[in-house]
Enzyme design. Structure first.
Site, short mmCIF file in Angstrom:
data_model
loop_
_atom_site.label_atom_id
_atom_site.label_comp_id
_atom_site.label_asym_id
_atom_site.label_seq_id
_atom_site.Cartn_x
_atom_site.Cartn_y
_atom_site.Cartn_z
CB ALA A 251 -0.94 0.09 1.09
CG LEU A 252 4.67 0.29 -1.78
CD1 LEU A 252 5.73 -0.01 -2.80
CD2 LEU A 252 5.10 0.32 -0.21
NE ARG B 102 -3.12 0.11 10.45
CZ ARG B 102 -1.84 -0.47 10.94
NH1 ARG B 102 -0.65 0.33 10.78
NH2 ARG B 102 -1.84 -1.61 10.90
N GLY C 19 5.73 8.50 1.13
CA GLY C 19 6.45 8.19 2.55
C GLY C 19 7.49 7.01 2.03
CG HIS C 20 5.95 3.12 1.41
ND1 HIS C 20 4.27 3.33 1.61
CD2 HIS C 20 6.09 2.24 2.61
CE1 HIS C 20 4.24 2.26 2.87
NE2 HIS C 20 5.05 2.04 3.55
CB SER D 23 -0.30 6.44 7.44
OG SER D 23 -0.72 5.39 8.00
CG ASP E 294 5.59 3.29 11.93
OD1 ASP E 294 4.66 3.46 12.13
OD2 ASP E 294 5.70 3.17 10.49
CD GLN F 227 8.26 -0.40 12.16
OE1 GLN F 227 7.25 -1.21 12.28
NE2 GLN F 227 8.48 0.28 11.14
O1 PAF Z 1 6.81 -0.24 9.13
C1 PAF Z 1 6.35 -1.38 8.63
O2 PAF Z 1 5.57 -1.06 7.41
C2 PAF Z 1 6.31 -2.87 9.09
O3 PAF Z 1 6.33 -2.80 10.27
C3 PAF Z 1 7.59 -3.45 8.78
C4 PAF Z 1 8.82 -2.65 9.15
C5 PAF Z 1 7.82 -3.45 7.13
C6 PAF Z 1 7.70 -4.81 9.36
O4 PAF Z 1 6.47 -5.67 8.77
#
Ligand code: PAF
Length: 279
Positions: free
Chosen positions: A29-30, A185, A33-34, A183, A148, A151
């Site tokens: 779901a890019l 989401r 940001g990606h 995001s 994140d 994370q």
């Molecule tokens: O940030 C994310 O999209 C996920 O948490 C990751 C780092 C790809 C791990 O599944």
């Protein structure tokens, strides 16, 4: 660009790559940001590998694993447009083969607070899959987004604890014009909910404006903004020392204000680095 799905295919393609390899791990779901992560990966490595895998182990019961958007064709176009060399889009059995023992990695203390307290086991699932994908892709550099933030911190600690020789690079959050953090989401939000969600970046702005007044004022400003936002249900607002992730002390100079909130049925997180210089 090569697109591979099995571990055997990935291994063959990875072995043929020369030069520094940078990986961007995603759940698909890019969005832009990606795309930014891919561009940064291209600055750090001669070869860019993107993984696309919706990791079931990081979703708790009742979370959005089933409805998480899966948009592989569109994702591949984003990867292609951003100079990605290899996309690894495995099925769950390729990451967690039923006939093999995949080591479970524990996220430790930082994995149990804030986001981890609201999503028990989430960070264990994250570090388990990240560790697994590092083994499979064998990168020199791994690039993650700072949206994140917890994370990223948990992954940095895991990489250090495992003594991996991989460089972890964090990339500043990419935002929509109106300030909403990008995001996957966000696509769950209706137009009205999207408008409501702007209370989150507003809360971060309000917090930052009070940074000269010290931690209590910073936190109070964010809380007040969110409390006055109808339709926003707050999971937590917290201010932590950016280095230690503990409560800021009198000597803390750099803090991170963190917000997790629900708008309708969508849970959003965001954060902002603040320079604390007050009382
Ligand atoms: O940030 C994310 O999209 C996920 O948490 C990751 C780092 C790809 C791990 O599944």
């Amino acid at each position: 660009m090569k697109v591979v799905h099995s571990r055997a295919e990935l291994d063959a393609v990875r072995t043929a790559l020369s030069g520094r390899v940078a990986v961007v791990m995603t759940m698909g779901a890019l969005h832009d940001g990606h795309a930014r992560l891919m561009d940064v990966a291209g600055e750090h490595g001669e070869q860019v590998v993107v993984t696309i895998f919706v990791n079931p182990r990081q979703f708790g019961a009742g979370e959005d694993l089933d409805r998480y958007p899966r948009t592989l064709e569109a994702d591949l176009q984003v990867c292609q447009a951003h100079g990605v060399d290899v996309v690894f889009a495995p099925a769950a059995d390729d990451v967690y083969p039923p006939d093999e023992t995949v080591p479970v990695v524990l996220a430790g203390g930082l994995g149990a607070v804030l986001e981890g307290a609201h999503r028990p086991g989430h960070f264990d699932g994250v570090v388990t899959v990240v560790s697994r994908l590092l083994d499979l892709t064998r990168p020199d550099v791994a690039v993650f987004g700072e949206k994140d933030a917890q994370q990223l911190a948990v992954i940095r600690r895991m990489v250090a604890a495992q003594g991996r020789g991989v460089e972890v690079v964090g990339v500043p959050t990419v935002r929509e014009r109106d300030g909403l953090a990008m995001s996957s989401r966000n696509r769950y939000l209706s137009a009205a909910e999207r408008e409501t969600a702007l209370a989150i970046p507003r809360a971060l702005d309000a917090a930052e404006r009070r940074s000269a007044e010290g931690p209590a004022a910073v936190l109070a400003a964010a809380e007040a903004e969110l409390a006055g936002a109808p339709g926003v249900s707050v999971d937590y607002v917290a201010l932590v020392d950016s280095e230690t992730w503990a409560e800021p002390g009198p000597r803390t100079r750099f803090g991170k204000i963190l917000v997790a909130a629900r708008v309708g049925s969508t849970r959003l997180i965001d954060n902002r680095e603040v320079t604390l210089c007050g009382p």
